[in-house]
Scaffold this active site. Structure first.
Site, short mmCIF file in Angstrom:
data_model
loop_
_atom_site.label_atom_id
_atom_site.label_comp_id
_atom_site.label_asym_id
_atom_site.label_seq_id
_atom_site.Cartn_x
_atom_site.Cartn_y
_atom_site.Cartn_z
N TYR A 1 -6.67 -8.77 11.65
CA TYR A 1 -5.27 -8.82 11.41
C TYR A 1 -5.26 -9.34 13.05
O TYR A 1 -6.20 -9.13 14.03
CB TYR A 1 -5.08 -7.14 12.26
CG TYR A 1 -4.69 -6.40 10.23
CD1 TYR A 1 -3.87 -6.36 10.08
CD2 TYR A 1 -5.54 -6.00 9.84
CE1 TYR A 1 -3.07 -5.85 8.75
CE2 TYR A 1 -6.05 -5.44 8.79
CZ TYR A 1 -3.92 -5.73 8.28
OH TYR A 1 -3.87 -4.68 6.67
N GLN B 1 2.19 -6.43 5.42
CA GLN B 1 2.33 -5.74 4.08
C GLN B 1 3.96 -5.66 3.69
O GLN B 1 4.89 -5.58 4.39
CB GLN B 1 2.56 -4.00 3.62
CG GLN B 1 0.46 -3.59 3.90
CD GLN B 1 0.05 -2.66 4.01
OE1 GLN B 1 1.07 -1.30 3.10
NE2 GLN B 1 -0.95 -2.22 3.89
N GLU C 1 -6.14 -9.46 3.73
CA GLU C 1 -5.06 -8.66 4.61
C GLU C 1 -5.30 -9.27 5.59
O GLU C 1 -6.25 -9.99 6.75
CB GLU C 1 -6.03 -6.57 5.42
CG GLU C 1 -5.85 -6.12 3.75
CD GLU C 1 -6.38 -4.76 4.02
OE1 GLU C 1 -5.79 -3.92 5.44
OE2 GLU C 1 -6.75 -3.87 3.39
N GLU D 1 1.00 -1.16 -0.28
CA GLU D 1 0.24 -0.75 0.03
C GLU D 1 1.02 0.83 0.11
O GLU D 1 2.24 1.40 0.86
CB GLU D 1 -0.84 -0.38 1.15
CG GLU D 1 -1.71 1.72 1.27
CD GLU D 1 -3.39 0.85 2.86
OE1 GLU D 1 -2.98 0.22 3.51
OE2 GLU D 1 -3.91 2.11 2.92
N ASN E 1 -12.62 -0.95 -0.57
CA ASN E 1 -11.89 -1.80 0.21
C ASN E 1 -12.52 -0.95 1.31
O ASN E 1 -13.48 -0.37 1.85
CB ASN E 1 -10.53 -1.47 0.25
CG ASN E 1 -9.63 -1.56 1.51
OD1 ASN E 1 -9.34 -2.75 2.25
ND2 ASN E 1 -9.01 -0.70 2.70
N GLU E 2 -12.86 -2.40 2.49
CA GLU E 2 -13.70 -1.77 3.70
C GLU E 2 -14.63 -1.31 3.65
O GLU E 2 -14.52 -0.04 4.42
CB GLU E 2 -12.44 -1.59 4.66
CG GLU E 2 -11.42 -2.80 5.04
CD GLU E 2 -10.45 -2.27 5.59
OE1 GLU E 2 -10.01 -1.55 6.86
OE2 GLU E 2 -9.54 -3.76 6.41
O1 AHR Z 1 -3.09 -2.18 6.45
C1 AHR Z 1 -2.65 -1.21 7.03
C2 AHR Z 1 -4.95 -0.90 6.75
O2 AHR Z 1 -5.95 -1.65 7.63
C3 AHR Z 1 -5.34 -0.62 5.96
O3 AHR Z 1 -5.12 0.01 4.79
C4 AHR Z 1 -6.44 -0.98 5.50
O4 AHR Z 1 -7.45 -2.04 4.57
C5 AHR Z 1 -7.03 -2.38 6.56
O5 AHR Z 1 -7.54 -1.10 7.55
#
Ligand code: AHR
Length: 498
Positions: free
Chosen positions: A240, A346, A297, A25, A173-174
């Protein structure tokens, strides 16, 4: 002594190569300083601005797929700002990540050239937040229309007559995050409008990724399936791994407590519940299994490195991160019938990075080595495994002490990957290979990744870049189909049998 059985007679099918995908990103130093540097400077070797050391390191991993330009950054990105002669491109402010100014010198062409150098598939996330349907349609045309057609003109003028044939397109995205707070029904309608206007040559169909749930928002998945059915190829999931459920408490990336270690690994194991629960809902609406999960992600998210810009999400990477990666990749392999894509967040200098850079220097993280040790799972046939495990308990955290997956490649070779999650006890394992049709004795080799005396707390730094590196692991043959290995505490092994 613990037993692990590898059953060559049972398989969930082929492990999609895209389960070993990555994400880059416009965030902190991922693109600028990570992948891309000023082509005019002479300190860092590069080709047209693309760092050759980074490309070389990633090529070793055979990475199949790279997602770009965001993430949340995609919500503000207008692709036309980043094409044409570099000197004429308009700089922008990255309002999502720290308000820094970006030159726009890394745009669609540079990304696609990078993918070409990496020999991987590009995956582009469209802007459905501040962009229009027409803008996304024209982006697809820019990449894919045959030369001579109006949509391809700009690409041809940029010196690339041949279409790039970008197959993977994220429709936003999201939508539930980043201030958009869209509800699932609204997004489903928006998705349909965007997706229906994308032109594709029937010879090169697009793979459209619809935005799926955050973590365990099963209602989102249900509504998406109800509204769209099979009008998408992939449905995403973002999750995450952190040591605490409370977002404000992310815990340090190094020097964490034992409790934080176990919380983190327990939360990594939670990915299995997420895969199973989301896929179950998807199958209710799509029994054929046409729509698959794209976990585009995933990875660890800790506190940023002290002294770094907090908006840049730069964090160190320890053996704990390597174990999180091992758990995830084993899970993805074992759920290859429902998960078709996964992208670690990332690649360079951001979150759970494979690579860290400091000026001209490049560092390989423990997570990098996990991808190196696991790479032959890509495209191989997943095999059923059974492992005797014990429950590890630390405070409220509970998790199995072993994570395992296995696959068989087209040449008949077997790859077994194992992680000992116990940070205090080594594990003696007896491996039983059954139904593989191989003649004994076999050629066996194994690699081990461990933090040695620093255990789960070990990491590579620019001063000490080789603290964590794969070593040879002795394997003892105990007779036909039976091997013995010992995994040190908090370690990962890859056993290859030819
Ligand atoms: O990876 C960091 C961020 O986490 C991304 O930009 C977003 O899609 C997610 O919330």
């Amino acid at each position: 002594m613990r037993r692990v059985l590898i059953n060559g007679r049972q398989s969930k099918g082929e492990i999609n190569r895209n389960l070993y995908g990555h994400f880059a990103e416009h965030l902190g130093r991922c693109i600028y300083g990570g992948f891309y540097v000023d082509p005019g400077q002479t300190e860092i070797p590069q080709q047209n601005g693309l760092r050759t050391d980074v490309v070389k390191a990633l090529r070793q991993l055979d990475i199949p797929l790279l997602r770009w330009p965001g993430g949340s950054f995609a919500d503000t990105y207008h692709w036309r700002d980043g094409v044409g002669p570099r000197q004429e491109r308009r700089p922008i402010i990255n309002t999502v990540w720290g308000g820094t100014q970006e030159s726009n010198h890394f745009g669609t062409q540079e990304f696609l050239e990078l993918c070409q150098l990496l020999d991987c598939e590009p995956y582009i996330t469209g802007n459905t937040a501040s962009g229009s349907i027409q803008e996304l349609q024209q982006w697809v045309d820019f990449c894919n229309q045959p030369a001579g057609l109006p949509g391809a003109e700009l690409r041809e003028l940029s010196g690339h007559p041949e279409p790039w044939q970008v197959r993977y397109w994220g429709i936003g995205n999201e939508p539930w995050g980043g201030g958009k707070a869209s509800d699932a029904r609204f997004y489903a309608l928006q998705y349909r409008q965007f997706a229906r206007f994308l032109r594709a040559d029937p010879q090169h169909p697009l793979c459209r990724v619809a935005c799926g749930a955050s973590v365990d928002d099963y209602t989102w998945t249900r509504v998406m399936m109800e509204e769209l059915g099979t009008e998408m190829e992939l449905l995403s999931l973002h999750y995450y791994t952190r040591p605490y459920k409370d977002w404000s408490q992310r815990g340090p990336a190094t020097g964490f407590s034992r409790q934080e270690y176990y919380n983190t690994l327990e939360n990594a194991c939670f990915m299995e519940d997420l895969i199973e629960n989301h896929s179950r809902i998807m199958r209710q609406y799509d029994p054929s299994g046409k729509v698959q999960l794209a976990i585009d992600e995933w990875g660890t998210w800790f506190l940023p490195d002290p002294g770094s810009n907090p908006a840049f999400l730069y964090q160190q990477n320890t053996m704990r991160d390597a174990l999180v990666a091992a758990i995830h990749l084993n899970l993805f392999n074992n759920h290859c019938d429902t998960v078709a894509m996964a992208n670690l967040a990332q690649t360079v200098n951001v979150l759970q990075a494979l690579l860290l850079t400091k000026g001209p220097r490049l560092l390989l993280t423990p997570t990098y080595y996990v991808f190196l040790m696991y790479k032959e799972h890509q495209g191989a046939r997943q095999l059923e495994t059974f492992a005797e495990t014990k429950l590890l308990r630390e405070g409220a955290a509970e998790l199995p002490d072993l994570s395992v997956s296995a696959s068989q490649a087209a040449d008949g070779s077997l790859l077994l990957t194992l992680a000992n999650l116990d940070d205090q006890r080594p594990q003696e394992l007896r491996l039983y290979l059954d139904g593989l049709g191989a003649a004994w004795p076999l050629k066996v080799s194994a690699q081990l990744l461990s933090g040695q005396t620093a255990g789960a707390w070990a990491f590579n730094s620019f001063d000490q870049p080789c603290q964590v590196q794969p070593q040879l692991l002795p394997v003892i043959s105990k007779g036909p189909g039976e091997l013995a290995v010992t995994l040190p505490e908090a370690s990962i092994a890859a056993v290859k049998v030819l």
